[in-house]
Write a protein that holds these residues in place. Structure first.
Motif, PDB file in Angstrom:
ATOM      1  N   PHE A  85      65.731 -30.108  33.783  1.00  0.00           N
ATOM      2  CA  PHE A  85      65.479 -31.533  34.000  1.00  0.00           C
ATOM      3  C   PHE A  85      66.797 -32.264  34.203  1.00  0.00           C
ATOM      4  CE2 PHE A  85      65.396 -30.909  29.323  1.00  0.00           C
ATOM      5  CZ  PHE A  85      66.494 -31.684  28.965  1.00  0.00           C
ATOM      6  N   ASP A  86      66.688 -33.417  34.814  1.00  0.00           N
ATOM      7  CA  ASP A  86      67.837 -34.312  35.011  1.00  0.00           C
ATOM      8  C   ASP A  86      67.377 -35.656  34.465  1.00  0.00           C
ATOM      9  OD1 ASP A  86      69.851 -35.944  35.846  1.00  0.00           O
ATOM     10  OD2 ASP A  86      69.731 -35.415  37.966  1.00  0.00           O
ATOM     11  N   TRP A  87      67.754 -35.924  33.231  1.00  0.00           N
ATOM     12  CA  TRP A  87      67.140 -36.982  32.431  1.00  0.00           C
ATOM     13  C   TRP A  87      68.155 -38.070  32.127  1.00  0.00           C
ATOM     14  CZ3 TRP A  87      68.543 -38.229  27.319  1.00  0.00           C
ATOM     15  CH2 TRP A  87      67.614 -38.932  26.551  1.00  0.00           C
ATOM     16  N   GLU A  88      67.678 -39.257  31.904  1.00  0.00           N
ATOM     17  CA  GLU A  88      68.622 -40.330  31.572  1.00  0.00           C
ATOM     18  C   GLU A  88      68.063 -41.237  30.494  1.00  0.00           C
ATOM     19  OE1 GLU A  88      69.294 -42.734  35.048  1.00  0.00           O
ATOM     20  OE2 GLU A  88      67.186 -43.304  35.202  1.00  0.00           O
ATOM     21  N   LEU A  89      68.972 -41.906  29.808  1.00  0.00           N
ATOM     22  CA  LEU A  89      68.594 -42.884  28.789  1.00  0.00           C
ATOM     23  C   LEU A  89      69.596 -44.024  28.857  1.00  0.00           C
ATOM     24  CD1 LEU A  89      66.627 -43.275  26.286  1.00  0.00           C
ATOM     25  CD2 LEU A  89      68.550 -42.519  24.886  1.00  0.00           C
ATOM     26  N   GLY A  90      69.089 -45.227  28.707  1.00  0.00           N
ATOM     27  CA  GLY A  90      69.992 -46.386  28.657  1.00  0.00           C
ATOM     28  C   GLY A  90      69.892 -47.230  29.912  1.00  0.00           C
ATOM     29  N   TYR A  93      66.326 -36.493  23.268  1.00  0.00           N
ATOM     30  CA  TYR A  93      66.020 -37.549  22.292  1.00  0.00           C
ATOM     31  C   TYR A  93      66.708 -37.365  20.940  1.00  0.00           C
ATOM     32  CZ  TYR A  93      62.722 -39.344  25.641  1.00  0.00           C
ATOM     33  OH  TYR A  93      62.170 -39.875  26.769  1.00  0.00           O
ATOM     34  N   LEU A  94      67.109 -36.143  20.613  1.00  0.00           N
ATOM     35  CA  LEU A  94      67.841 -35.965  19.354  1.00  0.00           C
ATOM     36  C   LEU A  94      69.339 -36.204  19.546  1.00  0.00           C
ATOM     37  CD1 LEU A  94      66.067 -32.853  17.759  1.00  0.00           C
ATOM     38  CD2 LEU A  94      65.650 -35.276  17.338  1.00  0.00           C
ATOM     39  N   TYR A  95      69.756 -36.316  20.796  1.00  0.00           N
ATOM     40  CA  TYR A  95      71.179 -36.427  21.126  1.00  0.00           C
ATOM     41  C   TYR A  95      71.531 -37.828  21.633  1.00  0.00           C
ATOM     42  CZ  TYR A  95      75.216 -35.691  24.328  1.00  0.00           C
ATOM     43  OH  TYR A  95      76.397 -35.782  25.011  1.00  0.00           O
ATOM     44  N   ALA A  96      70.987 -38.173  22.800  1.00  0.00           N
ATOM     45  CA  ALA A  96      71.444 -39.371  23.509  1.00  0.00           C
ATOM     46  C   ALA A  96      71.311 -40.681  22.706  1.00  0.00           C
ATOM     47  CB  ALA A  96      70.720 -39.488  24.842  1.00  0.00           C
ATOM     48  N   PRO A  97      70.221 -40.895  21.947  1.00  0.00           N
ATOM     49  CA  PRO A  97      70.136 -42.177  21.221  1.00  0.00           C
ATOM     50  C   PRO A  97      71.284 -42.373  20.227  1.00  0.00           C
ATOM     51  CG  PRO A  97      67.999 -41.090  21.263  1.00  0.00           C
ATOM     52  CD  PRO A  97      68.999 -40.094  21.792  1.00  0.00           C
ATOM     53  N   LEU A  98      71.965 -41.296  19.857  1.00  0.00           N
ATOM     54  CA  LEU A  98      72.995 -41.416  18.826  1.00  0.00           C
ATOM     55  C   LEU A  98      74.410 -41.350  19.376  1.00  0.00           C
ATOM     56  CD1 LEU A  98      71.045 -39.335  16.239  1.00  0.00           C
ATOM     57  CD2 LEU A  98      71.482 -41.777  16.137  1.00  0.00           C
ATOM     58  N   TYR A 114      69.873 -26.197  16.086  1.00  0.00           N
ATOM     59  CA  TYR A 114      70.688 -25.588  15.028  1.00  0.00           C
ATOM     60  C   TYR A 114      71.249 -26.742  14.207  1.00  0.00           C
ATOM     61  CZ  TYR A 114      74.873 -23.635  12.815  1.00  0.00           C
ATOM     62  OH  TYR A 114      75.845 -23.296  11.915  1.00  0.00           O
ATOM     63  N   ARG A 115      71.237 -26.595  12.908  1.00  0.00           N
ATOM     64  CA  ARG A 115      71.650 -27.621  11.937  1.00  0.00           C
ATOM     65  C   ARG A 115      72.300 -28.860  12.579  1.00  0.00           C
ATOM     66  NH1 ARG A 115      74.116 -26.051   6.042  1.00  0.00           N
ATOM     67  NH2 ARG A 115      73.203 -27.794   4.959  1.00  0.00           N
ATOM     68  N   GLY A 116      71.532 -29.915  12.647  1.00  0.00           N
ATOM     69  CA  GLY A 116      72.018 -31.156  13.238  1.00  0.00           C
ATOM     70  C   GLY A 116      71.344 -31.440  14.575  1.00  0.00           C
ATOM     71  N   ALA A 117      71.203 -30.393  15.397  1.00  0.00           N
ATOM     72  CA  ALA A 117      70.428 -30.455  16.636  1.00  0.00           C
ATOM     73  C   ALA A 117      70.606 -31.736  17.437  1.00  0.00           C
ATOM     74  CB  ALA A 117      68.938 -30.238  16.345  1.00  0.00           C
ATOM     75  N   GLY A 118      71.617 -31.807  18.272  1.00  0.00           N
ATOM     76  CA  GLY A 118      71.825 -32.982  19.112  1.00  0.00           C
ATOM     77  C   GLY A 118      72.717 -34.009  18.463  1.00  0.00           C
ATOM     78  N   ARG A 119      72.555 -34.191  17.154  1.00  0.00           N
ATOM     79  CA  ARG A 119      73.354 -35.205  16.455  1.00  0.00           C
ATOM     80  C   ARG A 119      74.812 -34.778  16.273  1.00  0.00           C
ATOM     81  NH1 ARG A 119      68.851 -34.900  12.301  1.00  0.00           N
ATOM     82  NH2 ARG A 119      68.587 -33.040  13.561  1.00  0.00           N
ATOM     83  N   PRO A 120      75.079 -33.472  16.039  1.00  0.00           N
ATOM     84  CA  PRO A 120      76.496 -33.074  16.005  1.00  0.00           C
ATOM     85  C   PRO A 120      77.169 -33.277  17.364  1.00  0.00           C
ATOM     86  CG  PRO A 120      75.127 -31.373  15.010  1.00  0.00           C
ATOM     87  CD  PRO A 120      74.203 -32.357  15.658  1.00  0.00           C
ATOM     88  N   GLU A 121      76.424 -33.009  18.432  1.00  0.00           N
ATOM     89  CA  GLU A 121      76.987 -33.157  19.770  1.00  0.00           C
ATOM     90  C   GLU A 121      77.287 -34.636  20.043  1.00  0.00           C
ATOM     91  OE1 GLU A 121      74.380 -31.384  18.772  1.00  0.00           O
ATOM     92  OE2 GLU A 121      73.778 -29.835  20.186  1.00  0.00           O
ATOM     93  N   ALA A 122      76.354 -35.519  19.640  1.00  0.00           N
ATOM     94  CA  ALA A 122      76.544 -36.958  19.832  1.00  0.00           C
ATOM     95  C   ALA A 122      77.730 -37.460  19.012  1.00  0.00           C
ATOM     96  CB  ALA A 122      75.271 -37.709  19.426  1.00  0.00           C
ATOM     97  N   THR A 123      77.788 -37.021  17.769  1.00  0.00           N
ATOM     98  CA  THR A 123      78.844 -37.489  16.876  1.00  0.00           C
ATOM     99  C   THR A 123      80.205 -36.991  17.339  1.00  0.00           C
ATOM    100  OG1 THR A 123      77.242 -37.476  15.083  1.00  0.00           O
ATOM    101  CG2 THR A 123      79.559 -37.545  14.446  1.00  0.00           C
ATOM    102  N   TYR A 124      80.231 -35.746  17.807  1.00  0.00           N
ATOM    103  CA  TYR A 124      81.498 -35.190  18.288  1.00  0.00           C
ATOM    104  C   TYR A 124      82.028 -36.026  19.445  1.00  0.00           C
ATOM    105  CZ  TYR A 124      85.016 -31.810  19.699  1.00  0.00           C
ATOM    106  OH  TYR A 124      86.206 -31.213  20.006  1.00  0.00           O
ATOM    107  N   LEU A 125      81.116 -36.401  20.322  1.00  0.00           N
ATOM    108  CA  LEU A 125      81.543 -37.147  21.509  1.00  0.00           C
ATOM    109  C   LEU A 125      82.034 -38.556  21.151  1.00  0.00           C
ATOM    110  CD1 LEU A 125      80.784 -38.983  24.132  1.00  0.00           C
ATOM    111  CD2 LEU A 125      78.508 -38.110  23.789  1.00  0.00           C
ATOM    112  N   ILE A 126      81.272 -39.294  20.358  1.00  0.00           N
ATOM    113  CA  ILE A 126      81.675 -40.682  20.089  1.00  0.00           C
ATOM    114  C   ILE A 126      82.919 -40.714  19.192  1.00  0.00           C
ATOM    115  CG2 ILE A 126      79.983 -40.979  18.184  1.00  0.00           C
ATOM    116  CD1 ILE A 126      81.188 -43.738  20.572  1.00  0.00           C
ATOM    117  N   GLU A 127      83.004 -39.802  18.240  1.00  0.00           N
ATOM    118  CA  GLU A 127      84.154 -39.842  17.329  1.00  0.00           C
ATOM    119  C   GLU A 127      85.436 -39.341  17.986  1.00  0.00           C
ATOM    120  OE1 GLU A 127      84.403 -41.313  14.233  1.00  0.00           O
ATOM    121  OE2 GLU A 127      82.610 -42.160  15.134  1.00  0.00           O
TER     122      GLU A 127
END
Lengths: 153, 792
Positions: B164-169, B336-341, B368-381
């Motif tokens: 898929f080629d998905w977008e949010l925002g 949805y577990l990644y982009a909103p954060l 895997y533990r965190g699922a999307g949220r570690p990726e989001a946090t890594y990017l913003i931080e």
């Protein structure tokens, strides 16, 4: 095939086994002592640690036939008359386990550490436990448990 | 005792079996007459299967049967599913390849399932497997995440290997923010692929009774009810009401045991087909090859910043690697577990995220533990650090300038964040870490010839997944409520059934604390039952830091119903009205009187409702006998744990070895039920996150062979890799559940990778990708020295 006699948790057992049977398989499959776990194929994880003649070993790295006549202690043989070994009690008190899979090996290894070093520092505990992998606890509470057990032994 | 149970460091009731070797994991189970399964896996990353010849193997000693993809077709066994539908930005549905539990025409990663040999012993199964001759036509493998879209298409009908080629925002609003920005900060990031590595390898045992038509599957699952549902409804192995799934003691999951695997389907199907128990236990190398992996993102991010340091926009383009197939939660994890954060806990008014999910010839990637949220946090931080550095601002002050401060806060993306106090945990973390003393420590390290760096990370998660109406409206195939049953036995003790599953989280203790607190019954009289579809009500399992927020709330609700009924019965027995009855510390008391009944007496009365002699029935008219209540809890919102982490590293310039020397964190998980268990969860999460940052990497070579497929090659964190973590808390209770809890299981793994990497980059003064291994750090330092010399 050959006959092997071992003293396991204080009881003598004699079995006729394949020459290439691993000690871990002997313990789990022939004796049904399933507290000794197998977590890898490369003798890295340490979930299978037991004591052979008082020393901690990875039971997946030994052939049962090679230790004929030895005394083996598994996690099931650590407590006496229903009283937890101080290391077991300390793991419980300090939340040194979560899923419990690495725990038997971790406890057996830690007991041997204290046999060798009665009052280990944090760094010594961490170094000794290098051969036991835990994915749950981040090791911190295991270190705390070993320190407490050192005081109580 | 009642109210003291919440927040109490109760020792775990489940521990004794584990410390004495009496745990019962799937591999520990032996059934009468059981056979042994060995899976034949693809040695190639991508190949056509021309022929599978089993004739020689079938004749080998001890072989009971061999099943291949042809049997799967013949017996109409359905494929594995991706349970969350994502719609691309052009309005088309995501594209998925078929995923048969045994491949019949094509294999798509090394470790893909081709056939299963079932024999009287494991040795015989393994020996016979050597005699199975699979004729492959090897094809060029697609391995690389970044170039997957420009590589040959793996599947017919899936252009550019694009799921898929998905977008949010709001894209236009974000463009506008960038057009007006004083500065645009750019960053390219890799989020390295990880192997979850629960210490207990996966295992399954199938058992079928042909006379009763009952099929049982013992399996290493975080989610036995969903496993039963999927294998029944989608794989069509057996009807749900005649199918029992048991997940006994499970040795860790971290996401990798959420979903049914091909082996689960095949073992259940094989047991039914041969009418004998079939046991399969995964070897570690096969776990590396076939457990779902985690992360694997390639991202380009841009931050729009005003000259006063206020962030006004964030623009992100991510390519997420799904591996060879679409696994159960694979599609929701990078969306949805990644982009909103991606906006973290900052008040960023405009953000846009595009995610392209690609197939490659690698193991499937899933939660895997965190699922999307570690990726989001890594990017913003990481980009917040980059921005502060480029603008010459203090990295801590830059963060503080941009924190959300008023709640509830409606993000520019999806979430409405109910509660939090980000300045509180950030300031507390700076103090705990002695940020003020850092320069002195840095000088001390320098005196020893070592480099020292400090890194910050703040995070917010969306946990307690999830409100069913919300998730189903965005593609979830199921609602994400949780169930509970609180059953008083006639003698006054309690069996509590939960649909959540504990595989290290300590539910038997934490959930019992909730019941003890609500009902005023001693912990010793409460037993928690989970992990068996024949026992408790249908539940959605454990993942996404949801068990306490959703499952615990269901238990709390069921307790409320028990109290309600108890009041009616007590009123009748005490000749009062339910409105006049108060319940406190296990006693029903008529208000302003000394008339009371204990909850044990009420339970006993509920089970003895008859009238005999002079004794009147204790039950009022119309009230059913028994004292047992079921509750299903569907949360009204996600919960939003947050926190601030500070990491200090010391680097040996001669070897590149990086040591985490100080780690301090302050987390806001809302109300804590058992702080001891919470700390354990944080410790474990930190170890996994630091592992990602410094050690762990699942590495495929260009032909699609997994180079890191054992503990000799994949760097698992060990005890001597860590300092003692310093952990403290702040508390803003969640408003989305009755317990006020937010979830703590994933926080450590989410927050720590950027904290560590920001510290490493601070120390060496140059960008570096995860994992920052000693070799990479050493190379980076050498490159820096060389370019400095060149410039001179």
């Amino acid at each position: 095939m050959r006959s092997v006699t071992l003293e396991v948790n204080g009881k003598k057992v004699t079995k006729t086994i394949e020459d290439h049977l691993l000690l871990s398989s002997f313990i789990r499959e022939q004796l049904n002592l399933t507290g000794t776990h197998v977590g890898c194929d490369t003798s890295q994880c340490g979930a299978c640690v037991v004591h052979v003649d008082g020393k901690s070993v990875k039971s997946c790295a030994l052939l049962a036939a090679d230790i004929n006549g030895s005394a083996v202690t598994t996690i099931e043989g650590l407590s006496t008359n229903g009283t937890l070994h101080p290391m077991q009690a300390a793991f419980k008190k300090h939340h040194g386990l979560q899923c419990g899979f690495c725990t038997p090996g971790m406890i057996m290894s830690s007991v041997d550490l204290l046999n060798n070093n009665k009052n280990p520092s944090d760094a010594e505990i961490r170094e000794w436990l290098e051969g036991n992998i835990c994915r749950c606890t981040g090791y911190q509470n295991i270190v705390a448990a070993v320190k407490e057990a050192a005081q109580n032994l | 005792m009642a109210s003291s149970m919440i927040g109490s460091r109760v020792e775990r009731t489940e521990d004794k079996k584990f410390i004495t070797g009496k745990g019962r994991y799937t591999a520990d189970i032996t059934l009468h007459g059981q056979t042994y399964a060995f899976f034949i896996r693809s040695p190639h990353a991508r190949a056509k299967i021309k022929k599978v010849d089993i004739s020689k193997a079938l004749a080998a000693p001890g072989v009971v049967t061999i099943l291949t993809g042809q049997d799967i077709i013949k017996d109409k066994i359905g494929g594995l599913i991706a349970g969350w539908k994502i719609v691309s930005k052009d309005g088309t549905d995501m594209k998925l390849p078929a995923h048969p539990p045994l491949a019949h025409d094509q294999v798509n990663y090394v470790g893909d399932h081709v056939a299963v040999v079932i024999a009287e012993s494991l040795e015989e199964a393994r020996n016979a497997a050597e005699l199975v001759n699979v004729d492959y036509k090897v094809l060029t493998a697609v391995v690389n995440t970044a170039s997957a879209m420009t590589s040959e298409a793996i599947y017919e009908g899936i252009d550019k290997n694009l799921c898929f080629d998905w977008e949010l925002g709001d894209k236009a609003k974000t463009e506008e923010a960038f057009a007006k920005a004083d500065r645009i900060v750019h960053l390219k990031l890799n989020n390295n692929r990880l192997v979850p590595n629960a210490m207990e390898p996966r295992a399954s045992i199938g058992e079928y009774n042909s006379s009763t038509d009952d099929l049982t599957l013992y399996t290493t699952s975080q989610n036995p009810h969903l496993t039963r549902l999927v294998i029944s409804a989608f794989n069509g192995v057996h009807p749900e009401h005649k199918f029992r799934v048991v997940a006994p003691d499970v040795g860790g999951g971290f996401g990798s045991k959420i979903y049914p695997y091909a082996e689960d389907v095949v073992i259940a199907y094989a047991a039914k087909k041969i009418g004998r128990p079939v046991k399969w236990v995964c070897e570690r190398t096969d776990s590396f090859l076939s457990d779902c992996h985690g992360r694997d993102h390639v991202t380009e991010a841009e931050l729009a910043v005003r000259k006063d340091g206020i962030v006004t926009g964030l623009r992100v383009n991510t390519i997420a690697n799904l591996g060879g197939y679409g696994s159960l939660f694979a599609t929701v994890t990078p969306t949805y577990l990644y982009a909103p954060l991606i906006v973290g806990l900052y008040n960023i008014p405009a953000a846009y995220c595009n995610v392209k999910a690609v197939f490659t010839n690698t193991a499937p990637v899933d939660a895997y533990r965190g699922a999307g949220r570690p990726e989001a946090t890594y990017l913003i931080e990481r980009i917040m650090d980059q921005a502060a550095n480029e603008m010459g601002m203090d990295r801590a002050e830059f963060r503080k300038k941009n924190f959300i401060t008023a709640f509830p806060h409606q993000q520019c993306l999806v979430h409405n964040i109910d509660s939090g106090d980000y300045h509180a945990h950030f300031n507390k973390a700076l103090e705990l870490a002695d940020y003020k003393g850092f320069e002195k420590r840095k000088a001390d390290s320098a005196a020893k010839g070592k480099l020292r760096g400090i890194g910050f990370s703040t995070y917010i998660e969306a946990c307690g997944i999830a409100p069913s109406s919300v998730v189903m409206s965005i593609g979830a195939g199921v609602g994400l409520w949780e169930s509970a049953e609180v059953r008083f036995n006639a003698t006054g003790n309690i069996s509590v059934f939960t649909g959540a599953h504990s595989h290290g989280q300590g539910h038997a203790t934490t959930f019992a604390q909730i019941v003890a607190d609500k009902l005023g019954v001693p912990m010793a009289n409460i037993d928690l039952v989970h992990g068996d579809t024949d026992k408790g009500p249908f539940g959605m399992g454990t993942y996404g830091s949801r068990s306490l927020a959703v499952g615990g709330s269901a238990i709390s609700k069921a307790c409320d119903k028990i109290i309600d009924k108890g009041k009616r019965v007590a009123a009748h027995m005490l000749e009062s009205t339910p409105e006049q009855i108060d319940f406190k510390d296990g006693e029903f008391i008529v208000r302003n009187s000394n008339k009371k009944k204990t909850i044990g007496e009420i339970a006993f009365a509920c089970y003895l409702p008859g009238t005999y002699g002079e004794v009147k029935s204790p039950l009022p008219a119309g009230v059913e006998p028994g004292l047992k209540e079921t509750a299903f809890y569907d949360p009204i919102n996600f919960s939003f744990p947050s926190g601030s982490h500070v990491c200090e590293v010391e680097i040996d310039q001669d070897t590149g070895v990086t040591k985490v020397v100080k780690y301090s964190c302050v987390d806001d998980f809302g109300t804590l039920i058992n702080p001891m268990i919470v700390e354990g969860q944080v410790h474990g999460g930190l170890a996994q996150g630091i592992g990602q940052a410094l050690y762990e990497n699942a590495y495929y070579d260009e032909t699609g062979q997994l180079v890191t497929a054992s503990y000799m090659d994949y760097a698992m964190p060990r005890a001597d890799h860590f300092p003692e973590f310093k952990i403290e808390y702040t508390c803003t209770p969640a408003t989305s559940n009755p317990l006020g809890v937010k979830g703590c299981g994933e926080a450590g793994a989410i927050a720590s990778p950027p904290a560590v990497m920001n510290a490493v980059i601070d120390a060496i003064g140059t960008d570096i990708s995860m994992p920052a291994t000693s070799e990479k750090v050493w190379q980076a330092l050498r490159t820096k020295v060389k370019s400095a010399k060149k410039a001179a």
